[in-house]
Scaffold this motif. Sequence first.
Motif, PDB file in Angstrom:
ATOM      1  N   ASN A 160      -3.732  63.539  14.442  1.00 30.33           N
ATOM      2  CA  ASN A 160      -5.063  64.371  13.966  1.00 30.33           C
ATOM      3  C   ASN A 160      -5.397  65.308  15.293  1.00 30.33           C
ATOM      4  OD1 ASN A 160      -4.835  63.597  11.287  1.00 30.33           O
ATOM      5  ND2 ASN A 160      -5.517  61.586  12.357  1.00 30.33           N
ATOM      6  N   GLY A 161      -4.613  65.770  16.200  1.00 31.41           N
ATOM      7  CA  GLY A 161      -5.371  66.581  16.999  1.00 31.41           C
ATOM      8  C   GLY A 161      -5.736  66.033  18.480  1.00 31.41           C
ATOM      9  N   ILE A 162      -5.432  66.608  19.592  1.00 27.51           N
ATOM     10  CA  ILE A 162      -5.695  66.116  20.613  1.00 27.51           C
ATOM     11  C   ILE A 162      -6.289  67.016  21.806  1.00 27.51           C
ATOM     12  CG2 ILE A 162      -3.381  66.571  21.526  1.00 27.51           C
ATOM     13  CD1 ILE A 162      -3.179  64.111  23.082  1.00 27.51           C
ATOM     14  N   ASN A 163      -7.281  66.684  22.648  1.00 27.23           N
ATOM     15  CA  ASN A 163      -7.815  67.902  23.625  1.00 27.23           C
ATOM     16  C   ASN A 163      -7.129  67.538  24.786  1.00 27.23           C
ATOM     17  OD1 ASN A 163      -9.679  68.279  25.708  1.00 27.23           O
ATOM     18  ND2 ASN A 163     -11.153  68.782  24.100  1.00 27.23           N
ATOM     19  N   SER A 164      -6.253  68.388  25.318  1.00 27.92           N
ATOM     20  CA  SER A 164      -5.642  67.976  26.598  1.00 27.92           C
ATOM     21  C   SER A 164      -6.238  67.957  27.715  1.00 27.92           C
ATOM     22  CB  SER A 164      -4.593  69.399  26.870  1.00 27.92           C
ATOM     23  OG  SER A 164      -5.425  70.458  26.872  1.00 27.92           O
ATOM     24  N   THR A 165      -7.714  68.474  27.850  1.00 30.46           N
ATOM     25  CA  THR A 165      -8.436  68.416  29.183  1.00 30.46           C
ATOM     26  C   THR A 165      -8.831  66.700  29.285  1.00 30.46           C
ATOM     27  OG1 THR A 165      -9.158  70.574  28.942  1.00 30.46           O
ATOM     28  CG2 THR A 165     -10.519  69.012  30.129  1.00 30.46           C
ATOM     29  N   TYR A 166      -9.423  66.268  28.260  1.00 28.72           N
ATOM     30  CA  TYR A 166      -9.866  64.859  28.339  1.00 28.72           C
ATOM     31  C   TYR A 166      -9.021  63.760  28.002  1.00 28.72           C
ATOM     32  CZ  TYR A 166     -14.166  67.652  28.615  1.00 28.72           C
ATOM     33  OH  TYR A 166     -15.060  68.551  29.044  1.00 28.72           O
ATOM     34  N   MET A 167      -7.876  64.206  27.342  1.00 28.84           N
ATOM     35  CA  MET A 167      -7.179  63.041  27.301  1.00 28.84           C
ATOM     36  C   MET A 167      -6.024  62.832  28.456  1.00 28.84           C
ATOM     37  SD  MET A 167      -5.326  60.687  25.627  1.00 28.84           S
ATOM     38  CE  MET A 167      -5.981  60.631  23.959  1.00 28.84           C
ATOM     39  N   SER A 168      -5.919  64.024  29.340  1.00 27.23           N
ATOM     40  CA  SER A 168      -5.296  64.043  30.563  1.00 27.23           C
ATOM     41  C   SER A 168      -6.143  63.407  31.599  1.00 27.23           C
ATOM     42  CB  SER A 168      -4.963  65.340  30.782  1.00 27.23           C
ATOM     43  OG  SER A 168      -4.155  66.324  30.254  1.00 27.23           O
ATOM     44  N   GLN A 169      -7.426  63.483  31.598  1.00 30.16           N
ATOM     45  CA  GLN A 169      -8.407  62.859  32.199  1.00 30.16           C
ATOM     46  C   GLN A 169      -8.269  61.453  32.187  1.00 30.16           C
ATOM     47  OE1 GLN A 169     -12.620  64.523  32.574  1.00 30.16           O
ATOM     48  NE2 GLN A 169     -13.287  62.749  32.358  1.00 30.16           N
ATOM     49  N   ALA A 170      -8.340  61.158  30.747  1.00 30.94           N
ATOM     50  CA  ALA A 170      -8.333  59.741  30.097  1.00 30.94           C
ATOM     51  C   ALA A 170      -6.968  58.955  30.964  1.00 30.94           C
ATOM     52  CB  ALA A 170      -8.339  59.447  28.857  1.00 30.94           C
ATOM     53  N   LEU A 171      -6.129  59.488  30.948  1.00 32.39           N
ATOM     54  CA  LEU A 171      -4.880  58.893  31.054  1.00 32.39           C
ATOM     55  C   LEU A 171      -4.389  58.958  32.734  1.00 32.39           C
ATOM     56  CD1 LEU A 171      -2.064  60.657  28.578  1.00 32.39           C
ATOM     57  CD2 LEU A 171      -3.114  58.198  28.587  1.00 32.39           C
ATOM     58  N   LYS A 172      -5.055  60.044  33.378  1.00 32.41           N
ATOM     59  CA  LYS A 172      -5.057  59.821  34.977  1.00 32.41           C
ATOM     60  C   LYS A 172      -5.937  58.853  35.299  1.00 32.41           C
ATOM     61  CE  LYS A 172      -3.825  64.703  35.740  1.00 32.41           C
ATOM     62  NZ  LYS A 172      -4.256  65.907  36.341  1.00 32.41           N
TER      63      LYS A 172
END
Length: 569
Positions: free
Chosen positions: A396-408
């Motif tokens: 249902n959608g993903i925010n690349s900025t903050y999902m990347s931040q979360a995974l890092k």
Amino acid sequence: MERAPFVRRSWLGGALAVIAAAALSLAGLTGTAQAADINVAKNAGFESGLSNWTCSGASGTTVSSPVHGGGSALRATPSGQDNAQCTQTVAVRANSTYTLSSWVQGSYVYLGASGTGTTDVSTWTPGSTSYSQLSTTFRTGASTTSVTVYVHGWYGQPAYFADDVSVVGPDGGGGTDPGPTVPAAPAGLKAGSVTKSSVDLSWSPSAGATGYNIYRDGAKVLSSTGASASVTGLSADTSYQFQVTATNSAGESPRSTVISARTSADGGGGTGGGSVPKHAVTGYWQNFNNGATVQKISDVPANYDIIAVAFADATTTPGAVSFTLDSAGLGGYSTTQFKADIKAKQATGKSVVISIGGQNGTISVSDTTSANNFADSVYSLMQEYGFDGVDIDLENGINSTYMSQALKSLSAKAGSGLVITMAPQTIDMQSTSNEYFKTALNIKNILTVVNMQYYNSGSMLGCDGKVYAQGSVDFLTALACIQLEGGLDPSQVGLGVPASTSGAGSGYVAPGVVNNALDCLAKGTGCGSFKPSKTYPGLRGAMTWSTNWDASSGNAWSGAVGPHVHALP
């Protein structure tokens, strides 16, 4: 000729007289001297919330990320009938010129001034994913004492951001904000992903800061305008100490606390995933009973290298997830046995990850707070159940900025053995500008594999611009080509397919078609009408939904595809 009477004067008195005369002469030529121009906008960096600003329809708020300078920025969200305009009335001087500027981010962002008494002005940008500066000038009329400046988005578009507004010109009587003070030392410095030659750093923004200096082993090595940086040029398998300071026009803060980070020995570079084999099979294990064979983790066949436990649950805390074993639905499967079965699988070289999302998943990671909540909660589940990592299956959608931040951030907690898999839908990987694709590229150095779902999509475009029908070998190979040519390493690309006709609404292909597609991509054989321009022998493998539906069909899928994947070059 008769001389004038001699009058004795001191040398200093004469000099002062000459200077005074010159000053009077210059004043007659240029007019009265003016004070330096100032920024007549108040709370220009939104450090005091929305003070001095008015936003239409309660559309505006302040956020701590992303910011251009300082610790806050404006975030305003348009709607179908509202462009999310935020305004401020500033005091100006008549018959004067002012330069209006602001740093903005988002789609269709406008900056302007009205009530100038002459020609009102505006400027705009069609959009950007990082801050860019808008600037224009205006002149006030003969009786103008105030002007309204504004920033707004466009109807129905996503939220936009604005920061560091300036209206520079003569003081209109309202003055300006107090000058900056030296910011405090940044807090929360931490290391993220590492390679053999780099370390990613992040920290909490410091109020009033316009930039940051990064120190390695006591020496300044680079500067950053945001609250993160990647320190490169490092030696492999080496420990370094890092600090960061905040800066603005008033000076530089004290240094932050020291943290240590060690570069990797093997360099990462797209081979994240600890003990995951070169060619791997991923299978989703259902923590629910939907008519497929009910399994324990111990029942999953050995042909599966990565087992994705589906699914974690959303919580009331933004971004955070939890997990509860459906013991009743799984025939009394206990949490104690579940944890023991995970350990037993890991002892045979398998990885077990917790999957986030699914068709009904509602987890949203859309700001720094929710990103931190996500990382903290997933890491907590890893510690509680023994999971090796996480699978991102947000449909249902993903925010690349903050999902990347979360995974890092999760990577920094879990270390180099972290397994990160992703299962985007086909539409999510059609272009490198899509949020899922951007996320995969953002975390390339810690990403294990992207197992795109080649089902429930209908016909789609391949990398050659042609349309291919779902359920064919061409569909699998031409769409995989987009990822392979779009920046992912072959080891990060897997083919996600249903295990049986019951596993998806559409898109099932026989195991033999999956094997042909794998051969086409890895060896250049078994292709249909589409044949890639080169081979990708490092291709990671395949994924299926699900191990349970596979079991319902006598494990026909894993029995055929598993050995084929493991035999790839």
